[in-house]
Design an enzyme around this catalytic site. Structure first.
Site, PDB file in Angstrom:
ATOM      1  N   GLN A  99       0.734  -1.351  -0.007  1.00  0.00           N
ATOM      2  CA  GLN A  99      -0.090  -0.035  -0.063  1.00  0.00           C
ATOM      3  C   GLN A  99       0.965   1.188  -0.020  1.00  0.00           C
ATOM      4  O   GLN A  99       0.285   2.526  -0.121  1.00  0.00           O
ATOM      5  CB  GLN A  99      -1.003   0.061   1.379  1.00  0.00           C
ATOM      6  CG  GLN A  99      -1.974  -1.047   1.307  1.00  0.00           C
ATOM      7  CD  GLN A  99      -2.606  -1.239   2.721  1.00  0.00           C
ATOM      8  OE1 GLN A  99      -3.666  -0.579   2.917  1.00  0.00           O
ATOM      9  NE2 GLN A  99      -2.160  -2.048   3.627  1.00  0.00           N
ATOM     10  N   HIS A 117      -1.418   1.517  -4.598  1.00  0.00           N
ATOM     11  CA  HIS A 117      -1.613   2.785  -4.769  1.00  0.00           C
ATOM     12  C   HIS A 117      -0.739   3.598  -5.712  1.00  0.00           C
ATOM     13  O   HIS A 117      -0.593   4.899  -5.609  1.00  0.00           O
ATOM     14  CB  HIS A 117      -1.656   3.303  -3.438  1.00  0.00           C
ATOM     15  CG  HIS A 117      -2.801   2.783  -2.445  1.00  0.00           C
ATOM     16  ND1 HIS A 117      -2.634   2.741  -1.233  1.00  0.00           N
ATOM     17  CD2 HIS A 117      -3.955   2.367  -2.726  1.00  0.00           C
ATOM     18  CE1 HIS A 117      -3.558   2.071  -0.659  1.00  0.00           C
ATOM     19  NE2 HIS A 117      -4.435   1.835  -1.649  1.00  0.00           N
ATOM     20  N   CYS A 175       2.682  19.457 -18.390  1.00  0.00           N
ATOM     21  CA  CYS A 175       3.227  18.566 -19.397  1.00  0.00           C
ATOM     22  C   CYS A 175       3.993  19.011 -20.306  1.00  0.00           C
ATOM     23  O   CYS A 175       3.535  20.161 -20.949  1.00  0.00           O
ATOM     24  CB  CYS A 175       2.140  17.466 -19.846  1.00  0.00           C
ATOM     25  SG  CYS A 175       2.691  16.342 -21.011  1.00  0.00           S
ATOM     26  N   CYS A 178       2.135  17.866 -23.942  1.00  0.00           N
ATOM     27  CA  CYS A 178       0.904  18.484 -24.369  1.00  0.00           C
ATOM     28  C   CYS A 178       0.150  19.463 -23.590  1.00  0.00           C
ATOM     29  O   CYS A 178      -0.935  19.839 -23.808  1.00  0.00           O
ATOM     30  CB  CYS A 178      -0.304  17.282 -24.421  1.00  0.00           C
ATOM     31  SG  CYS A 178      -0.725  16.682 -22.800  1.00  0.00           S
ATOM     32  N   SER A 216       0.633  -2.868   8.413  1.00  0.00           N
ATOM     33  CA  SER A 216      -0.825  -1.843   8.265  1.00  0.00           C
ATOM     34  C   SER A 216      -1.849  -2.148   9.161  1.00  0.00           C
ATOM     35  O   SER A 216      -2.012  -3.208   9.931  1.00  0.00           O
ATOM     36  CB  SER A 216      -1.411  -2.701   6.867  1.00  0.00           C
ATOM     37  OG  SER A 216      -2.454  -2.348   6.326  1.00  0.00           O
TER      38      SER A 216
END
Length: 284
Positions: A99, A117, A175, A178, A216
């Site tokens: 995770q 993730h 970016c 683009c 966790s």
């Protein structure tokens, strides 16, 4: 029989699925929200919806993340990460689901890692979907903000706590291909983990002989669902964590103990016993 001896017996059978969380990385200097280093910490995480809708939110996020990356990017794998990599090298693992977004499993030598993730070491354009290294973005942010300096407490998500005054004037870059919005290649709150990735993680758990949860708290569905799948299939579950977890009721074995020392001892016991299945090809 001690708990660590029971854990060694379980792992020695092989085909163990590992599910790791933030508690595994605290010994590398990365804080967590719910473990001992995170108790009392309050921070509002960035949501995907707020990130894409507000230029101000993006400015705040990237300013905070730019500062936080100095610590996250310099973090190094600890004894726990290296021990997990050793278990993989000895052929005892069915796969690693993490995770965490810090990349420390891979830096510690593990090879078959699914980042549930995503990872902070990559950046994604929301328009053209191109992924680029975080190091390149950090270089561009530094050039766009000459003389800008700030510091603050680091959060588990990799950003720093900054004031509005510190954030003011920070320039965000887009970016280069683009002109689209750039976002870290991680799953924000309000986003869903891509279905193929979730299916891959379920596949690792389903094919395993045991599930080993490391660091966790299992307080959110993202990780707890894999414990639920293992329990439904009758797959034994072992949990090593500092503090209680949401999966303790389903576990056959729980150890409330520091991760680095416990996993190092586990790996040493297995090595002394000579437990090995099929070593991962090319693993060091």
């Amino acid at each position: 029989m001690t708990a660590i001896a029971e854990l060694a017996d379980l792992v020695a059978r092989g085909d163990v699925a590992v599910l790791s969380g933030a508690g595994l990385s605290t010994e590398s200097g990365i804080p967590d929200y719910r473990g001992p280093t995170g108790r009392g910490r309050r921070a509002e995480p960035m949501t995907y919806q707020r990130f894409v809708a507000s230029a101000q939110a993006r400015q705040r996020y990237w300013a905070r993340s730019h500062v936080g990356w100095r610590q996250i990017g310099l973090a190094r794998p600890n004894a726990g990460h290296r021990a997990v990599a050793e278990l993989e090298r000895r052929g005892l693992l069915a796969g690693i689901v993490t995770q965490n977004v810090d990349g420390l499993h891979q830096a510690g030598g593990a090879r078959r890692v699914v980042e549930l993730h995503g990872g902070l070491d990559r950046v994604m354009c929301l328009t053209c979907r191109e992924r680029t290294p975080r190091a390149e973005l950090e270089r561009r942010l530094h050039e766009a903000n000459p003389g800008w300096e700030a510091s603050g407490t680091i959060n588990p998500d990799g950003d720093a706590v900054l004031t509005d005054a510190q954030v003011a004037g920070f320039r965000v870059v887009d970016c280069t291909g683009c002109g689209g919005l750039l976002k870290p290649d991680v799953v924000f709150f309000g986003e869903n983990v891509p279905t193929p990735r979730v299916d891959e993680c379920f596949g690792i758990v389903t094919r395993a002989r045991a599930l080993l949860v490391l660091g966790s708290s299992l307080m959110i569905k993202s990780g707890l669902r894999f414990v639920g799948r293992a329990a439904d299939l009758g797959i034994p579950i072992a949990i090593v964590n500092q503090g209680p977890t949401g999966g303790d009721g389903a576990a056959a074995l729980t150890l409330d103990a520091p991760l680095g020392a416990t996993l190092t001892e586990l790996a040493a016991r297995l090595q002394a016993r000579g437990d090995v299945r099929e070593p991962v090809p090319g693993a060091q």
